[in-house]
Design a protein around this motif. Structure first.
Motif, PDB file in Angstrom:
ATOM      1  N   TRP A 138     -85.822 -96.775  -3.891  1.00  0.00           N
ATOM      2  CA  TRP A 138     -85.240 -97.894  -4.636  1.00  0.00           C
ATOM      3  C   TRP A 138     -86.343 -98.861  -5.061  1.00  0.00           C
ATOM      4  O   TRP A 138     -86.411 -99.278  -6.219  1.00  0.00           O
ATOM      5  CB  TRP A 138     -84.196 -98.620  -3.784  1.00  0.00           C
TER       6      TRP A 138
ATOM      7  N   GLN B 137     -74.128 -89.904  -1.480  1.00  0.00           N
ATOM      8  CA  GLN B 137     -75.592 -89.911  -1.495  1.00  0.00           C
ATOM      9  C   GLN B 137     -76.103 -89.355  -2.825  1.00  0.00           C
ATOM     10  O   GLN B 137     -77.044 -89.890  -3.413  1.00  0.00           O
ATOM     11  CB  GLN B 137     -76.153 -89.105  -0.335  1.00  0.00           C
TER      12      GLN B 137
ATOM     13  N   ARG C  48     -74.590 -89.483  -5.678  1.00  0.00           N
ATOM     14  CA  ARG C  48     -74.317 -90.513  -6.682  1.00  0.00           C
ATOM     15  C   ARG C  48     -75.413 -91.573  -6.666  1.00  0.00           C
ATOM     16  O   ARG C  48     -75.924 -91.965  -7.719  1.00  0.00           O
ATOM     17  CB  ARG C  48     -72.959 -91.152  -6.385  1.00  0.00           C
ATOM     18  N   GLU C  49     -75.809 -92.018  -5.475  1.00  0.00           N
ATOM     19  CA  GLU C  49     -76.863 -93.033  -5.351  1.00  0.00           C
ATOM     20  C   GLU C  49     -78.197 -92.511  -5.875  1.00  0.00           C
ATOM     21  O   GLU C  49     -78.917 -93.226  -6.576  1.00  0.00           O
ATOM     22  CB  GLU C  49     -77.015 -93.486  -3.887  1.00  0.00           C
TER      23      GLU C  49
ATOM     24  N   TYR D  77     -78.102 -92.363  -9.638  1.00  0.00           N
ATOM     25  CA  TYR D  77     -78.210 -93.702 -10.206  1.00  0.00           C
ATOM     26  C   TYR D  77     -79.666 -94.183 -10.160  1.00  0.00           C
ATOM     27  O   TYR D  77     -80.186 -94.693 -11.154  1.00  0.00           O
ATOM     28  CB  TYR D  77     -77.306 -94.688  -9.465  1.00  0.00           C
TER      29      TYR D  77
ATOM     30  N   PHE E 215     -68.056 -96.421 -10.712  1.00  0.00           N
ATOM     31  CA  PHE E 215     -69.302 -96.915 -10.118  1.00  0.00           C
ATOM     32  C   PHE E 215     -69.872 -98.003 -11.025  1.00  0.00           C
ATOM     33  O   PHE E 215     -70.439 -97.722 -12.079  1.00  0.00           O
ATOM     34  CB  PHE E 215     -70.254 -95.732  -9.947  1.00  0.00           C
TER      35      PHE E 215
ATOM     36  N   GLN F 204     -72.377-100.217 -10.935  1.00  0.00           N
ATOM     37  CA  GLN F 204     -73.806-100.275 -11.276  1.00  0.00           C
ATOM     38  C   GLN F 204     -74.140 -99.257 -12.357  1.00  0.00           C
ATOM     39  O   GLN F 204     -74.885 -99.543 -13.292  1.00  0.00           O
ATOM     40  CB  GLN F 204     -74.661-100.017 -10.042  1.00  0.00           C
TER      41      GLN F 204
END
Length: 168
Positions: free
Chosen positions: A59, A89, A91-92, A95, A124, A126
């Motif tokens: 991140w 996870q 999906r994150e 992204y 989602f 974000q």
């Protein structure tokens, strides 16, 4: 009158500005995340290189102002995408990959990752926000590109017209 001028200047500035609200990280945050991954942090990971620490580092890297950090974050996330994880996870990771590709100005790949993340979780927020920012950026770049092309054509046509008027 000055309010109108300020309003016009603000509009022009916002058009040519980045317009995204994605956070930036500084080298200190990245260094702290790196220490956490190798176990020198606050005792949470202690060298296990756990998934949470790696995700925090990824991140931080994709939100960096340094292109080399962004590319490193993208590489880490692509490797993590190949590991077996649950849909949240995945999906994150998708992204964050979209953020990294957006920062690297690879808009088609960013859009692809956003679309994949939204297939997993259509609500989602974000990802929906990033998709909107991405579409605005693509549109803005297209308008600027068209403006440059029209200007170039106008200059060439003006040059030809000037050359023809000199010959007469």
């Amino acid at each position: 009158m000055s309010k109108n001028i300020n309003s016009i200047l603000d509009s022009i500035g916002s058009f040519f500005g980045s317009g995204d609200n994605l956070p930036w990280t500084d080298p200190d945050i990245i260094a702290n995340c790196e220490r956490e991954v190798v176990g020198e942090g606050d005792g949470l990971s202690k060298g296990t290189g756990n998934t949470d620490s790696i995700m925090r580092l990824s991140w931080a890297l994709v939100h960096s102002r340094r292109p080399a950090d962004v590319q490193r974050g993208i590489a880490m996330l692509e490797a993590a995408l190949d590991r077996d994880g649950g849909p949240l996870q995945r999906r994150e990771i998708l992204y964050l990959l979209a953020v990294g590709h957006y920062r690297a100005e690879d808009f088609p790949r960013s859009r692809l990752c956003i679309d994949q993340a939204l297939q997993i979780a259509p609500d989602f927020r974000q990802a929906l926000t990033l998709r909107k920012v991405l579409e605005e950026k693509i549109t803005k770049d297209g308008v600027i590109g068209i403006g440059i092309a029209v200007t170039a054509v106008g200059l060439v046509a003006g040059g030809i017209a000037a050359a023809l008027s000199r010959k007469k």
